[in-house]
Design a protein around this motif. Sequence first.
Motif, PDB file in Angstrom:
ATOM      1  N   LYS A 177       2.567  -9.310 -10.810  1.00 44.21           N
ATOM      2  CA  LYS A 177       2.676  -8.542  -9.571  1.00 44.21           C
ATOM      3  C   LYS A 177       2.490  -9.405  -8.322  1.00 44.21           C
ATOM      4  CE  LYS A 177       1.187  -4.154 -11.636  1.00 44.21           C
ATOM      5  NZ  LYS A 177       0.193  -3.058 -11.618  1.00 44.21           N
ATOM      6  N   LEU A 178       2.498 -10.722  -8.489  1.00 44.08           N
ATOM      7  CA  LEU A 178       2.273 -11.579  -7.324  1.00 44.08           C
ATOM      8  C   LEU A 178       3.454 -11.557  -6.356  1.00 44.08           C
ATOM      9  CD1 LEU A 178       0.372 -14.729  -8.621  1.00 44.08           C
ATOM     10  CD2 LEU A 178      -0.489 -12.508  -7.891  1.00 44.08           C
ATOM     11  N   SER A 179       4.667 -11.386  -6.885  1.00 45.11           N
ATOM     12  CA  SER A 179       5.829 -11.305  -5.984  1.00 45.11           C
ATOM     13  C   SER A 179       5.716 -10.077  -5.092  1.00 45.11           C
ATOM     14  CB  SER A 179       7.131 -11.252  -6.788  1.00 45.11           C
ATOM     15  OG  SER A 179       7.379 -12.484  -7.434  1.00 45.11           O
ATOM     16  N   ALA A 180       5.355  -8.942  -5.684  1.00 46.91           N
ATOM     17  CA  ALA A 180       5.187  -7.720  -4.896  1.00 46.91           C
ATOM     18  C   ALA A 180       4.062  -7.883  -3.886  1.00 46.91           C
ATOM     19  CB  ALA A 180       4.910  -6.538  -5.821  1.00 46.91           C
ATOM     20  N   MET A 181       2.972  -8.541  -4.283  1.00 47.66           N
ATOM     21  CA  MET A 181       1.856  -8.776  -3.371  1.00 47.66           C
ATOM     22  C   MET A 181       2.296  -9.640  -2.195  1.00 47.66           C
ATOM     23  SD  MET A 181      -1.748 -10.756  -4.114  1.00 47.66           S
ATOM     24  CE  MET A 181      -2.307  -9.528  -5.278  1.00 47.66           C
ATOM     25  N   LEU A 182       3.058 -10.695  -2.483  1.00 44.86           N
ATOM     26  CA  LEU A 182       3.541 -11.585  -1.436  1.00 44.86           C
ATOM     27  C   LEU A 182       4.450 -10.851  -0.469  1.00 44.86           C
ATOM     28  CD1 LEU A 182       4.135 -14.429  -0.215  1.00 44.86           C
ATOM     29  CD2 LEU A 182       5.931 -14.656  -1.957  1.00 44.86           C
ATOM     30  N   MET A 183       5.391 -10.065  -0.993  1.00 44.27           N
ATOM     31  CA  MET A 183       6.414  -9.439  -0.160  1.00 44.27           C
ATOM     32  C   MET A 183       5.903  -8.219   0.598  1.00 44.27           C
ATOM     33  SD  MET A 183       9.879  -9.957  -2.419  1.00 44.27           S
ATOM     34  CE  MET A 183       9.249  -9.217  -3.912  1.00 44.27           C
ATOM     35  N   CYS A 184       4.744  -7.726   0.220  1.00 45.37           N
ATOM     36  CA  CYS A 184       4.169  -6.568   0.928  1.00 45.37           C
ATOM     37  C   CYS A 184       2.931  -6.951   1.722  1.00 45.37           C
ATOM     38  CB  CYS A 184       3.852  -5.453  -0.064  1.00 45.37           C
ATOM     39  SG  CYS A 184       5.316  -4.742  -0.834  1.00 45.37           S
ATOM     40  N   GLY A 185       2.835  -8.205   2.121  1.00 44.93           N
ATOM     41  CA  GLY A 185       1.722  -8.639   2.969  1.00 44.93           C
ATOM     42  C   GLY A 185       0.925  -9.738   2.323  1.00 44.93           C
ATOM     43  N   SER A 201      10.548  -4.840   3.125  1.00 44.25           N
ATOM     44  CA  SER A 201      10.166  -4.770   1.717  1.00 44.25           C
ATOM     45  C   SER A 201       8.948  -3.907   1.478  1.00 44.25           C
ATOM     46  CB  SER A 201       9.907  -6.176   1.165  1.00 44.25           C
ATOM     47  OG  SER A 201      11.061  -6.971   1.259  1.00 44.25           O
ATOM     48  N   SER A 202       8.144  -3.706   2.508  1.00 40.33           N
ATOM     49  CA  SER A 202       6.934  -2.900   2.360  1.00 40.33           C
ATOM     50  C   SER A 202       7.188  -1.423   2.663  1.00 40.33           C
ATOM     51  CB  SER A 202       5.825  -3.433   3.275  1.00 40.33           C
ATOM     52  OG  SER A 202       4.646  -2.679   3.136  1.00 40.33           O
ATOM     53  N   SER A 203       7.772  -1.146   3.832  1.00 39.02           N
ATOM     54  CA  SER A 203       7.983   0.245   4.254  1.00 39.02           C
ATOM     55  C   SER A 203       9.316   0.815   3.802  1.00 39.02           C
ATOM     56  CB  SER A 203       7.903   0.332   5.779  1.00 39.02           C
ATOM     57  OG  SER A 203       9.004  -0.348   6.371  1.00 39.02           O
ATOM     58  N   LEU A 204      10.274  -0.068   3.435  1.00 41.11           N
ATOM     59  CA  LEU A 204      11.647   0.294   3.072  1.00 41.11           C
ATOM     60  C   LEU A 204      12.440   0.853   4.253  1.00 41.11           C
ATOM     61  CD1 LEU A 204      11.181   1.850  -0.497  1.00 41.11           C
ATOM     62  CD2 LEU A 204      11.651  -0.524   0.149  1.00 41.11           C
TER      63      LEU A 204
END
Length: 301
Positions: free
Chosen positions: A29-37, A225-228
């Motif tokens: 889940k590190l990619s999602a963590m990076l891309m969402c802040g 990527s966070s709020s869409l």
Amino acid sequence: MRRTEALAALRVLGMHGSAACFLGLPDQKLSAMLMCGGQSALERFAAIIADWGPTDLLVPSISDTHPDHSALAVMLRLVLSESFSDPVATGQTAVWSYVVHGRSLAFFDHAETICQSDIEAATKLRAIRCHKTQLKLSRKRFLGYAGRPERLVKLGARDKTIADGSITSVFRLPHSLRVELRLSPKAMRMSEPTLFVLGRDEAGALRCMTVRIPARSSGIEMLDSSSLDCIAEAQYCGNAFAGGLTIPVSIFSSASAIFVKLERRSWFFDEAGWVKITPPKSQPIAKPQRDEAEAGPVTIR
């Protein structure tokens, strides 16, 4: 269990367990963590590096095809450029990157090889055998790592950016990013190609945009990527196998690096990692030396 195995491997390599620090970041889940802040993780990395004060730092390469490895690499690149640029520039801290997964020319064409003795290879093999849960999944591949020499790339304050994977070239201009793509039809992918564009905005916040690559020329929504939320429109000129993107990047700081990644995931691993693009100089980014046999570039209008 994975921590116990890691500590056992470190003991084989001669390191005491008290020197290890486990961060407990979420697996896969590190990619999602990076891309969402992910700002809290960056601050944590900065505090650990500052407290340790290393002379040499070994970090994953942004070219690694394991999505967690490459995401961690981007996080550490951000931390080092923003908090430790002086020690790196003066040589007080040397930063070396390594690849575990993939055969990226962007990495291996520039890597230094560290030869190993038979004793060192045997020690590596014993350490790898400590990771029993990993060996259950990919025994042959993991044991094979013991026999290959270590390869490292020394990172500098302003490394020359090199295109990788399906991203064949990039221009960064003051207000736009122009990306040329060549998509291999060799393997079926689980989802349509998606380009991620990540960097700091003028206020210093980490922002990431998502751009889905269409099968024909068209305008494309660029989503936060966070709020869409739709924040801009990119232009694509090409088809399902090759094309060019013109991406507005006015939301990003002109003084900071931008990272891009084309996600074309097959099962778990990425086709390629991230590409770091330095602040604009209006010149093309170099290609890997052996990538010359493909079709010519696509014109971006």
